[in-house]
Design an enzyme around this catalytic site. Structure first.
Site, mmCIF file in Angstrom:
data_model
loop_
_atom_site.group_PDB
_atom_site.id
_atom_site.type_symbol
_atom_site.label_atom_id
_atom_site.label_comp_id
_atom_site.label_asym_id
_atom_site.label_seq_id
_atom_site.Cartn_x
_atom_site.Cartn_y
_atom_site.Cartn_z
ATOM 1 C CG HIS A 1 -2.025 0.930 1.224
ATOM 2 N ND1 HIS A 1 -1.850 2.290 1.282
ATOM 3 C CD2 HIS A 1 -3.362 0.728 1.125
ATOM 4 C CE1 HIS A 1 -3.046 2.882 1.227
ATOM 5 N NE2 HIS A 1 -3.971 1.951 1.127
ATOM 6 N NE ARG B 1 -3.275 7.824 -1.565
ATOM 7 C CZ ARG B 1 -3.331 6.636 -2.139
ATOM 8 N NH1 ARG B 1 -3.289 6.523 -3.448
ATOM 9 N NH2 ARG B 1 -3.413 5.546 -1.402
#
Ligand code: FAD
Length: 633
Positions: free
Chosen positions: A249, A269
């Site tokens: 990740h 995000r």
């Protein structure tokens, strides 16, 4: 004869995360006596940690969404290595599973007009993740547990016993599966608290044990992720596929050292957060790969407009699939444009009002304040890649989740195929529910098909399993005695450094040599004390699994001489269409594993037709393209 507790069930589900609980609910609803066995506390599975949401094409926020678009995104994210039938079932059934969860008592966040709200995530064309703030996994587990309690209450009303048809055995670790001939006959386990042994007699076992992250040093995974289900499947004769594909990740915490690797959800995000290097540059614009150029904005103005006008602008490159973002961060750090503690900056403070950040990302706000003394409403976070998810797992038949061993089923993270070479965020929670349900149904159908011809367990197999479990207490070895913690630490360092986010052939070979040595040393692991809650002993048992699974990852990583999704070979940087047609299959051999290639089943024609020819050109061989019915450029 070994002294132990015995239980007989129709179906034993190993694992009480989202996949295991959904499988157990299904098996019980189909009338079978079902046990759920989990090594952690009931309710403390990995699923609880899931933050961002569950992907399902409900089209609540953008009505253009559909199962076909979700299917396309999933295949693209997995770089077309996915088992397409799994991706199809997943995309079609995920919305029903989310709705069903609300009938169990879940309550997702709402849109202004009262529909289930859906948020943006990397690789998903439309807002698709149903969520409960950034604590979606908690709500998922809470409602599945609530459903289990309600089924137990129904059973109590009918039989006078809450646990007559569905019982949970928590803090109980399965160490071996047993067979009668080629068929599964049960599972051998120990209670973590007392160390006493337990035998489950059952013609069907569903593996739902999650991932393997604890073989790596920097990981978002918690202590249960030692690849037990992967190893149990191998030792029982099943095969694993895609083990070279491990997802790093892009955004784990990098500071302070004690929390390195803890996840920073992609929702940051998705909700507007941007990545910057030490020069203040939004560097993701420099890393948009050719295959995604038409879908991602190449300038800040367009990327920012996308949040309010997604139909007329391309997406920000911060929302590229995880493998792309993780590699980009890695490159920035390597080029010396890193943040003070060796990561990059993830900033949401300059993008959203403080109260909105606290409302949308309460756990992240709390996590950074408590663990790093950073207020994310005022300053950026420092983040870097962390080992997060394994795409590889037990090779299963998509519709039933059956492995190649009769009576053995697998679902959730322990199963392979669905996500191809890279999983999209949010696609795990939906995977758990879609294939958890199918595994429960598959196991029920299998048990019914056996009639009264059930496999039996031999006492000598039970004695053997018990002897292997207590082996770490024996001091009789010839070599130097080893401590399980030391061997584990060295395994994690080896996998992180030599089979991590960027791989090189020579380094993977070094890793394989190191793994052989560690395997040898693991045989000399000796633990002190007795069987009553003894974490050293537990680790010694888990270590065997981590070593076996790490060997799968390293051997497959060495064989696959291309870069695709969660497997990046610096010495073979290109994606090779010929490799897309090959799956690497791991099987147990001696005390290790062998890895061989086999052909991928070609994509069904009607599913192929969902893609533009120009897109297929990026992934398919010229031979395959020549056979396509219609060719437009
Ligand atoms: P788990 O939930 O991990 O359950 C495994 C179970 O198996 C546990 O009960 C464990 O005790 C048991 N077990 C293991 N070994 C044994 C054994 N030997 N004997 C008995 N029991 C055993 N995915 C998304 O889709 N959306 C997200 O927003 C998201 N956020 C995430 C955030 C974090 C921090 C992490 C780490 C992951 C996230 N994921 C997310 C991924 C997702 O949470 C996992 O892939 C998923 O929860 C795995 O579920 P599972 O049911 O397969 O396994």
């Amino acid at each position: 004869m070994t002294e132990l507790e015995r239980h007989a069930y129709d179906v034993v589900v190993i694992g009480a995360g989202g996949a295991g609980l959904r499988a157990a609910i299904e098996a019980r609803q189909q009338g079978l006596r079902t046990a759920v066995v989990c090594k952690s506390l009931f309710g403390k599975a990995h699923t609880v940690m899931a933050e961002g949401g569950i992907a399902a094409a409900m089209g609540n926020v953008n009505s253009h969404d559909s199962w076909q678009v979700h299917f396309r995104d999933t295949m693209r994210g997995g770089k077309f290595l996915n088992n397409w039938r799994m991706a199809e079932l997943h995309a079609k059934e995920a919305p029903d599973r989310v709705w069903e969860l609300e009938t169990y008592g879940a309550l997702f966040d709402r849109t202004a007009d009262g529909r289930i709200s859906q948020r943006n995530f990397g690789g998903h064309e439309y807002p698709r993740l149903a969520h409960v703030g950034d604590r979606t996994g908690l709500e998922l587990i809470r409602s599945l547990q609530q459903k289990i309690v309600s089924l137990q209450q129904e059973d109590h009303a009918e039989t006078g016993d809450h646990e007559s048809r569905l019982k949970v055995f928590a803090e109980c670790t399965v160490t071996e599966l047993l067979r009668d001939g080629d068929k599964v006959s049960g599972a051998f386990a120990y209670w973590r608290e007392t160390g006493r042994f337990v035998l489950f007699e059952a013609p069907a076992v569903v593996l739902a044990t999650g991932g393997i992250g604890k073989s790596f040093k920097v990981t978002s995974n918690s202590w249960e992720y030692t690849g037990d289900g992967h190893a149990l499947a191998l030792r029982t004769g099943a095969s694993l596929i895609n083990m070279e594909f491990v997802q790093f990740h892009p955004t784990g915490m990098v500071w302070p050292p004690s929390v390195k690797g803890i996840l920073v959800t992609e929702s940051v995000r998705g909700d507007g957060g941007v990545l910057r290097n030490s020069e203040g540059r939004r560097f993701m614009f420099d890393y948009i790969p050719e295959v995604f150029k038409d879908k991602y904005a190449d300038n800040e103005a367009e990327a920012d407009r996308w949040y309010t006008d997604p139909d007329n602008n391309r997406r920000p490159p911060e929302l590229l699939p995880r493998d792309e973002v993780a590699r980009a961060i890695n490159s920035e750090v390597k080029a010396g444009r890193n943040s003070p503690h060796g990561g990059v900056f993830l900033d949401v403070s300059s993008r959203l009002p403080a109260e909105e950040i606290v409302r949308r990302l309460p756990s992240m706000h709390h996590q950074f304040k408590e663990l790093a003394d950073v207020d994310i409403t005022k300053e950026p976070m420092e983040v870097g890649p962390t080992c997060h998810y394994v795409m590889g797992g037990v090779e299963v038949e998509p519709d039933t989740a059956a492995s190649s061993v009769p009576g053995l089923f697998a679902c959730g993270e322990v199963a392979g195929g669905m996500h191809g070479s890279n999983r999209l965020g949010g696609n795990s929670l939906s995977d758990l529910l879609v294939f958890g349900r199918r595994a429960g149904a598959g196991a029920a159908e299998y048990v019914r098909s056996l009639g009264d011809k059930r496999p039996v367990i031999s006492e000598s197999d039970v004695d053997g399993a018990a002897a292997r479990a207590v082996d770490p207490f024996a001091e009789g070895g010839t070599g130097q005695q080893e401590n399980p913690y030391t061997v584990h630490t060295q395994l994690q360092q080896t996998m992180n450094d030599l089979v991590g986010i960027i791989r090189r052939g020579g380094e993977v070979e070094q890793a394989l040599t190191a793994l052989e040595e560690l395997k040898q040393r693991a045989r000399n692991v000796v633990v002190e004390g007795h069987r009553q809650f003894n974490p050293g002993w537990h680790l010694a048992i888990d270590l065997r699994n981590m070593l076996l699974v790490s060997e799968c990852v390293a051997k497959a990583a060495l064989l696959r001489t291309e870069s695709r999704g969660g497997h990046t070979r610096e010495d073979h940087p290109r994606m090779d269409p010929d490799w897309r047609r090959q799956l690497l299959v791991c099987r147990a051999e001696g005390d290790g594993v062998s890895v061989t290639a086999k052909d991928q089943i070609p994509l069904r024609e009607d599913l192929m037709a969902l893609f533009e020819y120009s897109e297929l050109q990026k992934y398919f061989t010229t031979g395959e393209l020549a056979e396509l019915p219609a060719k437009e450029s």
